[in-house]
Design a protein around this motif. Structure first.
Motif, PDB file in Angstrom:
ATOM      1  N   LEU A 233       0.862  -1.235   0.036  1.00  0.00           N
ATOM      2  CA  LEU A 233       0.003  -0.055   0.139  1.00  0.00           C
ATOM      3  C   LEU A 233       0.868   1.207  -0.097  1.00  0.00           C
ATOM      4  O   LEU A 233       0.485   2.306  -0.545  1.00  0.00           O
ATOM      5  CB  LEU A 233      -0.854  -0.205   1.060  1.00  0.00           C
ATOM      6  CG  LEU A 233      -1.971  -1.035   1.069  1.00  0.00           C
ATOM      7  CD1 LEU A 233      -2.866  -1.048   2.498  1.00  0.00           C
ATOM      8  CD2 LEU A 233      -2.886  -1.146   0.077  1.00  0.00           C
ATOM      9  N   THR A 234       1.895   1.469   0.511  1.00  0.00           N
ATOM     10  CA  THR A 234       2.756   2.401   0.744  1.00  0.00           C
ATOM     11  C   THR A 234       3.603   2.817  -0.751  1.00  0.00           C
ATOM     12  O   THR A 234       3.430   3.529  -1.306  1.00  0.00           O
ATOM     13  CB  THR A 234       3.969   1.970   1.666  1.00  0.00           C
ATOM     14  OG1 THR A 234       3.589   1.893   3.230  1.00  0.00           O
ATOM     15  CG2 THR A 234       5.074   3.089   1.405  1.00  0.00           C
TER      16      THR A 234
ATOM     17  N   GLN B 180      -9.293  -3.006  -1.508  1.00  0.00           N
ATOM     18  CA  GLN B 180      -7.886  -3.003  -1.776  1.00  0.00           C
ATOM     19  C   GLN B 180      -7.527  -4.688  -1.743  1.00  0.00           C
ATOM     20  O   GLN B 180      -6.949  -5.042  -0.848  1.00  0.00           O
ATOM     21  CB  GLN B 180      -6.918  -2.297  -1.167  1.00  0.00           C
ATOM     22  CG  GLN B 180      -7.287  -0.972  -1.752  1.00  0.00           C
ATOM     23  CD  GLN B 180      -6.403   0.340  -0.822  1.00  0.00           C
ATOM     24  OE1 GLN B 180      -6.135   0.088   0.347  1.00  0.00           O
ATOM     25  NE2 GLN B 180      -5.567   1.031  -1.551  1.00  0.00           N
TER      26      GLN B 180
ATOM     27  N   ASN C  32       2.166   1.842  -3.466  1.00  0.00           N
ATOM     28  CA  ASN C  32       0.957   2.353  -4.235  1.00  0.00           C
ATOM     29  C   ASN C  32       0.696   3.800  -3.952  1.00  0.00           C
ATOM     30  O   ASN C  32       0.509   4.626  -4.898  1.00  0.00           O
ATOM     31  CB  ASN C  32      -0.227   1.841  -3.916  1.00  0.00           C
ATOM     32  CG  ASN C  32      -1.567   1.982  -4.772  1.00  0.00           C
ATOM     33  OD1 ASN C  32      -1.420   2.097  -6.123  1.00  0.00           O
ATOM     34  ND2 ASN C  32      -2.842   2.371  -4.216  1.00  0.00           N
ATOM     35  N   THR C  33       0.840   4.245  -2.725  1.00  0.00           N
ATOM     36  CA  THR C  33       0.583   5.704  -2.420  1.00  0.00           C
ATOM     37  C   THR C  33       1.760   6.531  -3.003  1.00  0.00           C
ATOM     38  O   THR C  33       1.387   7.721  -3.301  1.00  0.00           O
ATOM     39  CB  THR C  33       0.806   5.828  -0.802  1.00  0.00           C
ATOM     40  OG1 THR C  33      -0.184   5.100  -0.214  1.00  0.00           O
ATOM     41  CG2 THR C  33       0.690   7.301  -0.354  1.00  0.00           C
ATOM     42  N   HIS C  34       2.861   5.998  -2.988  1.00  0.00           N
ATOM     43  CA  HIS C  34       4.024   6.902  -3.766  1.00  0.00           C
ATOM     44  C   HIS C  34       4.151   6.474  -5.407  1.00  0.00           C
ATOM     45  O   HIS C  34       5.023   6.517  -5.818  1.00  0.00           O
ATOM     46  CB  HIS C  34       5.419   6.359  -3.167  1.00  0.00           C
ATOM     47  CG  HIS C  34       5.561   6.944  -1.577  1.00  0.00           C
ATOM     48  ND1 HIS C  34       4.869   6.247  -0.676  1.00  0.00           N
ATOM     49  CD2 HIS C  34       6.045   7.955  -1.256  1.00  0.00           C
ATOM     50  CE1 HIS C  34       5.179   6.771   0.484  1.00  0.00           C
ATOM     51  NE2 HIS C  34       5.839   8.041   0.119  1.00  0.00           N
ATOM     52  N   HIS C  35       3.161   5.953  -5.676  1.00  0.00           N
ATOM     53  CA  HIS C  35       2.876   5.736  -7.292  1.00  0.00           C
ATOM     54  C   HIS C  35       3.921   4.767  -7.813  1.00  0.00           C
ATOM     55  O   HIS C  35       4.563   5.104  -9.001  1.00  0.00           O
ATOM     56  CB  HIS C  35       2.730   7.182  -8.192  1.00  0.00           C
ATOM     57  CG  HIS C  35       1.881   8.099  -7.409  1.00  0.00           C
ATOM     58  ND1 HIS C  35       0.764   7.697  -7.695  1.00  0.00           N
ATOM     59  CD2 HIS C  35       2.120   9.181  -6.607  1.00  0.00           C
ATOM     60  CE1 HIS C  35       0.043   8.845  -7.224  1.00  0.00           C
ATOM     61  NE2 HIS C  35       0.719   9.689  -6.581  1.00  0.00           N
TER      62      HIS C  35
ATOM     63  N   THR D 258      -8.243  -3.251  -7.261  1.00  0.00           N
ATOM     64  CA  THR D 258      -9.232  -2.379  -6.791  1.00  0.00           C
ATOM     65  C   THR D 258     -10.326  -2.270  -7.861  1.00  0.00           C
ATOM     66  O   THR D 258     -10.723  -1.248  -8.307  1.00  0.00           O
ATOM     67  CB  THR D 258      -8.892  -1.060  -6.468  1.00  0.00           C
ATOM     68  OG1 THR D 258      -8.306  -0.414  -7.661  1.00  0.00           O
ATOM     69  CG2 THR D 258      -7.763  -1.003  -5.317  1.00  0.00           C
TER      70      THR D 258
END
Length: 276
Positions: free
Chosen positions: A34-35, A196, A37-40, A120
């Protein structure tokens, strides 16, 4: 937990193993995905489309992923390894590779490749992971990281057993599904856009000793190729439906056209084969 894995893989073609990794470690791994994903740092899952005017990439909607390579990309940086310890453990540890190589007869597993995935709202059509003429992948493992998953979240794995029975597997935390990469047909059902769904995949590569025995290589390869072709014919409609569900209408059109062309050619070839 892996005892007898080879027998299950040879008969139904897959095996589900529960509680192989430990929920605490997998929860940490999910948080790291998830990290990313957050940082693309996750990119789209893509399929190469071959069209009359050339090739292009078709991206699956709502599916993001990243290949984990300890020799290239993010994980080559020491500070990233320290910040993502579970992901680094996943790609650098070889204990599962060794255990599987000891347990499975007829294969010599020598390397692995890892991928993390976040879904998702996407799905995957029916497919085989590989073919012997494409690469040396032998065994696939899919590991799920979803602690609070319920039926309404979707994203189940469907696997066609070698007895032609379709099995549906829930993607719940610490569930690992092993199957042969070249002979196990599978798909992923649509996942909820409000959930997710996380997992990682490991492909184990090496030498298939069943293809090395004198006089058996051609026979084994022919039997496997025939099985893949028969699967497409026997399950042609649900295969087509899965293509339509997994891709945009624009991308699905050429895939469906090729699918039905393949089915027609295979049916003709199988008819000729049976009459000869």
């Amino acid at each position: 937990l892996l005892a007898g894995l080879g027998k299950h893989l040879d008969r139904p073609g897959f095996q589900v193993v529960r509680n192989l990794w430990g929920r605490d470690w997998l929860s940490g791994l999910r948080a790291e995905i998830l990290t990313l994903n957050t940082h693309h740092c996750l990119g789209p899952n893509s399929t190469v489309l071959i069209e009359p005017e050339g090739t292009r990439l078709a991206h699956k909607p709502h599916v993001a992923e990243a290949d984990l390579d300890p020799t290239a990309g993010l994980l080559t940086h020491p500070e990233v390894r320290q910040g993502l310890p579970a992901l680094w453990d996943l790609v650098s540890d070889r204990s599962l590779l060794t255990a599987l190589d000891d347990e499975l007869e007829g294969v010599d597993l020598t390397s692995l490749r890892c991928k993390v995935q976040l879904n998702t709202g996407g799905s995957f059509p029916f497919h085989f992971d590989s073919e012997e003429q494409v690469d040396d992948r032998i065994l696939t493992a899919i590991v799920y990281l979803n602690e609070d998953w319920s039926q309404q979240h979707g994203g189940q794995l469907q696997v066609l057993a070698h007895n032609d029975q379709l099995h549906t597997i829930d993607p719940v935390m610490d569930t690992t599904v092993f199957f042969w990469s070249t002979t196990t047909l599978h798909r992923v059902l649509a996942s909820s856009q409000h959930y997710q769904r996380a997992c990682f995949l490991i492909w184990f590569s090496g030498r298939d000793c069943r293809l090395s025995a004198e006089g058996s290589k051609h026979r084994v390869l022919q039997a496997r190729a025939l099985y893949r072709l028969q699967c497409k014919v026997n399950h042609q409609q649900i295969w087509a439906d899965s293509i339509r569900e997994a891709h945009s209408a624009e991308d699905a059109r050429p895939m469906l056209r090729k699918h039905w062309e393949d089915v027609s050619r295979i049916q003709k070839a199988l008819k000729l084969r049976s009459s000869s």
